[in-house]
Scaffold this motif. Structure first.
Motif, mmCIF file in Angstrom:
data_model
loop_
_atom_site.group_PDB
_atom_site.id
_atom_site.type_symbol
_atom_site.label_atom_id
_atom_site.label_comp_id
_atom_site.label_asym_id
_atom_site.label_seq_id
_atom_site.Cartn_x
_atom_site.Cartn_y
_atom_site.Cartn_z
ATOM 1 N N GLN A 68 51.263 40.340 49.097
ATOM 2 C CA GLN A 68 49.913 40.665 48.651
ATOM 3 C C GLN A 68 49.553 42.117 48.909
ATOM 4 N N ARG A 69 50.552 42.944 49.150
ATOM 5 C CA ARG A 69 50.318 44.369 49.344
ATOM 6 C C ARG A 69 50.278 45.076 48.005
ATOM 7 N N GLY A 70 49.434 46.061 47.906
ATOM 8 C CA GLY A 70 49.408 46.931 46.743
ATOM 9 C C GLY A 70 49.052 46.230 45.442
ATOM 10 N N LEU A 71 49.734 46.625 44.400
ATOM 11 C CA LEU A 71 49.448 46.136 43.058
ATOM 12 C C LEU A 71 49.775 44.652 42.889
ATOM 13 N N ARG A 72 50.734 44.147 43.676
ATOM 14 C CA ARG A 72 51.114 42.733 43.565
ATOM 15 C C ARG A 72 49.935 41.806 43.787
ATOM 16 N N ARG A 73 49.040 42.176 44.691
ATOM 17 C CA ARG A 73 47.868 41.344 44.965
ATOM 18 C C ARG A 73 47.058 41.143 43.685
ATOM 19 N N TYR A 74 46.822 42.221 42.948
ATOM 20 C CA TYR A 74 46.003 42.143 41.748
ATOM 21 C C TYR A 74 46.732 41.456 40.600
ATOM 22 N N VAL A 75 48.039 41.591 40.554
ATOM 23 C CA VAL A 75 48.814 40.907 39.513
ATOM 24 C C VAL A 75 48.714 39.399 39.687
ATOM 25 N N PHE A 76 48.860 38.919 40.922
ATOM 26 C CA PHE A 76 48.762 37.475 41.166
ATOM 27 C C PHE A 76 47.354 36.961 40.875
#
Length: 191
Positions: free
Chosen positions: A26-34
Motif C-alpha cells: 500500500q505504499r506509493g501509487l499502488r495504494r491508489y491503484v487498488f
C-alpha cells in the motif's frame, strides 16, 4: 565494543508478516491503484446489476459482469489469500529467532535457527528508506527487503532515539506515518 541502545527479540510470525505485506503493497501509487480498482469494480457490478434488473440479460453485458467479478476475486486473492500462501512456503525462513540490535551508527540483525543463521549489519545511511507507523518501524534495505521492528518490543525512549537517528541520518528518506500525541495524523511528513 559498543553496546546497543535498544534490543528486540522476535520471530516473524504470520501477523507480523501480514503487516509488512500490506504496508509494502500500500505504499506509493499502488495504494491508489487498488482503491481505484475496488471502486471501479463495485460501480461496474452495481450498474450491471441495475441493468439486468431493468433491461434484462444481454450477452455482452453478461461477459462484462463476469470480467468484473473475476477482477474482484483477483483483488481479494491478492490481498487475503496470496500473503498466506507466501508465508506458508517461506515459513522455515521466517520462523527463526531474530535479535535486532540498535546502535548509534548501525543496526544489526542476528538470526539463530536450526536451518538458517547469520548476522547482518547495516549503517543507517545505507538504508533505502525508513517508515514509522503507529506500531512498527520499517527500515528498508532495498525496495523489497526491510528490517521490521515492532514498537511493542522496545521502550518509548528507544523508539524516540531511533526516530531521531533515522531523521538525522536519512533526512527525507524517513517518513513518519504515525499519530502524534495530540492524535493528529502526520501522514507523509518528516518529524
Amino acid at each position: 565494543m559498543e553496546t546497543p541502545f535498544g534490543v528486540s527479540n522476535y520471530e516473524i510470525d504470520y501477523p507480523l508478516f501480514l503487516k509488512f505485506f500490506r504496508f509494502h503493497n500500500q505504499r506509493g501509487l499502488r495504494r491508489y491503484v487498488f482503491i481505484l480498482a475496488y471502486i471501479l469494480i463495485a460501480v461496474g457490478i452495481l450498474s450491471g446489476s441495475i441493468y439486468f434488473l431493468t433491461v434484462g440479460f444481454n450477452e455482452s453485458m453478461l461477459r462484462l459482469m463476469g470480467i468484473l467479478i473475476l477482477g474482484l476475486l483477483l483483488l481479494l486473492y491478492l490481498n487475503w489469500v496470496y500473503p498466506r500462501i507466501l508465508y506458508k512456503y517461506a515459513r522455515n525462513m521466517y520462523e527463526v529467532p531474530l535479535t535486532l540490535q540498535l546502535f548509534t551508527d548501525y543496526v544489526q540483525l542476528d538470526a539463530q535457527g536450526a536451518k538458517y543463521s547469520g548476522k547482518s549489519e547495516t549503517k543507517y545511511e545505507a538504508l533505502d528508506s525508513a517508515f514509522e507507523t503507529d506500531d512498527m518501524f520499517f527500515m528498508y534495505l532495498t525496495k523489497r527487503q526491510a528490517y521490521l521492528l515492532a514498537k511493542d518490543t522496545i521502550s518509548p525512549e528507544v523508539a524516540m532515539r531511533l526516530r531521531s537517528i533515522l531523521q538525522a541520518k536519512l533526512g527525507a528518506k524517513y517518513k513518519c506515518l504515525s499519530r502524534d500525541f495530540s492524535g493528529k495524523n502526520r501522514k507523509r511528513q518528516n518529524i
